[in-house]
Design an enzyme around this catalytic site. Structure first.
Site, PDB file in Angstrom:
ATOM      1  N   HIS A 229       0.857  -1.172   0.000  1.00  0.00           N
ATOM      2  CA  HIS A 229       0.000   0.000   0.000  1.00  0.00           C
ATOM      3  C   HIS A 229       0.899   1.230   0.000  1.00  0.00           C
ATOM      4  O   HIS A 229       2.028   1.193   0.490  1.00  0.00           O
ATOM      5  CB  HIS A 229      -0.886   0.034   1.247  1.00  0.00           C
ATOM      6  CG  HIS A 229      -2.047  -0.921   1.191  1.00  0.00           C
ATOM      7  ND1 HIS A 229      -3.034  -0.835   0.228  1.00  0.00           N
ATOM      8  CD2 HIS A 229      -2.382  -1.967   1.988  1.00  0.00           C
ATOM      9  CE1 HIS A 229      -3.927  -1.793   0.441  1.00  0.00           C
ATOM     10  NE2 HIS A 229      -3.553  -2.498   1.494  1.00  0.00           N
ATOM     11  N   CYS A 279       0.000   2.850  -4.408  1.00  0.00           N
ATOM     12  CA  CYS A 279      -0.719   4.059  -4.780  1.00  0.00           C
ATOM     13  C   CYS A 279       0.107   5.292  -4.456  1.00  0.00           C
ATOM     14  O   CYS A 279       0.864   5.325  -3.492  1.00  0.00           O
ATOM     15  CB  CYS A 279      -2.051   4.135  -4.050  1.00  0.00           C
ATOM     16  SG  CYS A 279      -3.301   3.103  -4.839  1.00  0.00           S
TER      17      CYS A 279
END
Length: 415
Positions: A229, A279
């Site tokens: 992440h 991301c």
């Protein structure tokens, strides 16, 4: 920290970087609770006194409302009263008076003579442009990095899939597929590949530190791949950050610092490649309408997921830059390329059954083109192909890279 105090630090950043002695402050900053030990360790890892001072001032802006007065107190306690007084008065740093030579206009007749000379010199007899002499390297003659060592170098893959409950981060289904593809691909490209799975923030830093301490003198390249992440953070060079499974992140800028020319001497002048599948933020890109001839539509799967976490504040905050240090060698970030799966600020899409768009495409392009095409061109091909995809028929993704390579890079391939 209050905005007025931030502005005082920003206005006086040059003086602080020039005169501040951070080593005298660490004990006081820790004792007063301004910084944690991890933050101090991070500042000390910046290297030179000036770099540590710069990092300390940047980090200070991210602390609480009591950070500024306590910092002044630390300055006074460590014999740095002049800096404390400068900040206490809130006065901007006095700029150094630069004496500039008086420029006289060129007489008209000589001006036209110069123009005539330029026109004559720019064209050789017969209308041909002059060619560089035998001892001069043409600007369009790019060299290639040496990439013939066997093995070519180390490749570290950090694959975070299962996150601790308190982190509030979802598990990343499909990331194991990305990891397996990249492990196989870089072994094919003659790298020594090491995979580390589900690491906390401190463990990520430990692995990067271990990699930086290796002797890379017999190798030609080094690769770091982060699958996790991510989030958007403030920065002054490389954007973004990658999460450990404990919910604590490591800024991409810090990840690259472990292997730069200053902290890893045996990799000086050699390419350091970073591939970030995470991301860059939490914004979803819906794209914009173009002519049907411009794109070849491609839809993602029904199980598309993102690696997005909302933007966080960071110790890399930089609102106003100071004068850069002069160096007689290569710039610190030279020979570094950071390839991101998505544009800073946006989500990156991953299919639970087949892996992320970015890694799928990167693996395919490397397989098809690595034997004949340089890395930067291949990454442009990846950008183009990923940009054609659509998640749920609606959302788009645009990879990109920060390229500080000085030469062309061609991977080793099996013939």
């Amino acid at each position: 920290m209050d905005e007025i105090h931030k502005k005082i630090l920003q206005r006086n950043r040059s003086n602080l970087v020039k005169d501040l002695d951070p080593s005298k402050l660490y004990d006081g900053l820790l004792e007063k609770g301004i910084f944690t030990q991890d933050m101090i360790d991070e500042i000390q890892s910046a290297g030179t006194r000036r770099n540590q001072a710069r990092q300390l001032v940047q980090d200070l802006e991210t602390r609480g409302s009591r950070a500024f007065p306590l910092f002044l107190q630390c300055l006074q306690e460590t014999g740095q009263e002049s800096l404390a007084e400068l900040l206490q008065n809130g006065a901007p740093a006095t700029p150094t008076q630069v004496v500039r030579p008086e420029i006289q206009p060129l007489p008209i007749s000589k001006f036209y003579l110069c123009l005539m000379c330029i026109n004559v010199c720019a064209t050789a007899p017969g209308g041909e442009k002059p060619r560089p002499g035998p001892g001069r390297v043409r600007r369009d003659s790019l060299q290639g990095y040496k990439m013939d060592a066997s093995p070519c170098g180390h490749c570290l893959i950090i694959n975070n899939m299962e996150f601790e409950p308190h982190s509030m981060l979802k598990n990343r289904k499909g990331s194991n597929i990305d990891c397996e593809k990249l492990e196989r691909r870089f072994k094919t490209l003659n790298f020594v590949v090491e995979v580390r799975t589900n690491l906390r923030q401190k463990q990520i830093k430990h692995e990067l530190l271990t990699l930086s301490k290796k002797d890379h003198s017999q190798y030609d390249c080094c690769v770091v791949i982060m699958l996790s992440h991510g989030t958007e953070v403030n920065h002054n060079r490389f954007p973004g950050a990658v999460y450990g499974v404990d919910g604590q992140y490591v800024p991409v800028q810090h990840i690259t610092n472990y292997l730069n020319g200053q902290h890893c001497p045996s990799l000086q002048g050699k390419p350091k490649l970073f591939f970030i599948q995470a991301c860059g933020g939490d914004e979803k890109d819906m794209g914009f309408e173009v002519s049907p001839d411009e794109v070849e539509p491609s839809s993602g799967g029904v199980d598309d997921q993102t690696d997005a976490i909302p933007m966080s504040s960071s110790s890399d905050s930089l609102s106003m830059s100071d004068e850069p240090d002069a160096r007689p060698t290569l710039p610190t970030p030279s020979d570094i390329l950071v390839s991101y799966s998505t544009f800073p600020g946006y989500v990156s899409w991953r299919e639970t059954q087949s892996g992320s768009w970015y890694v799928q495409t990167l693996d395919c392009i490397l397989e098809e083109s690595a034997a004949t095409v340089d890395l930067v061109t291949m990454l442009m091909m990846v950008n183009n192909e990923v940009s054609q995809n659509s998640a749920k028929g609606l959302y788009k993704q645009m990879p990109g890279s920060f390229n500080f390579l000085r030469k062309l890079l061609y991977f080793q391939t099996q013939t």
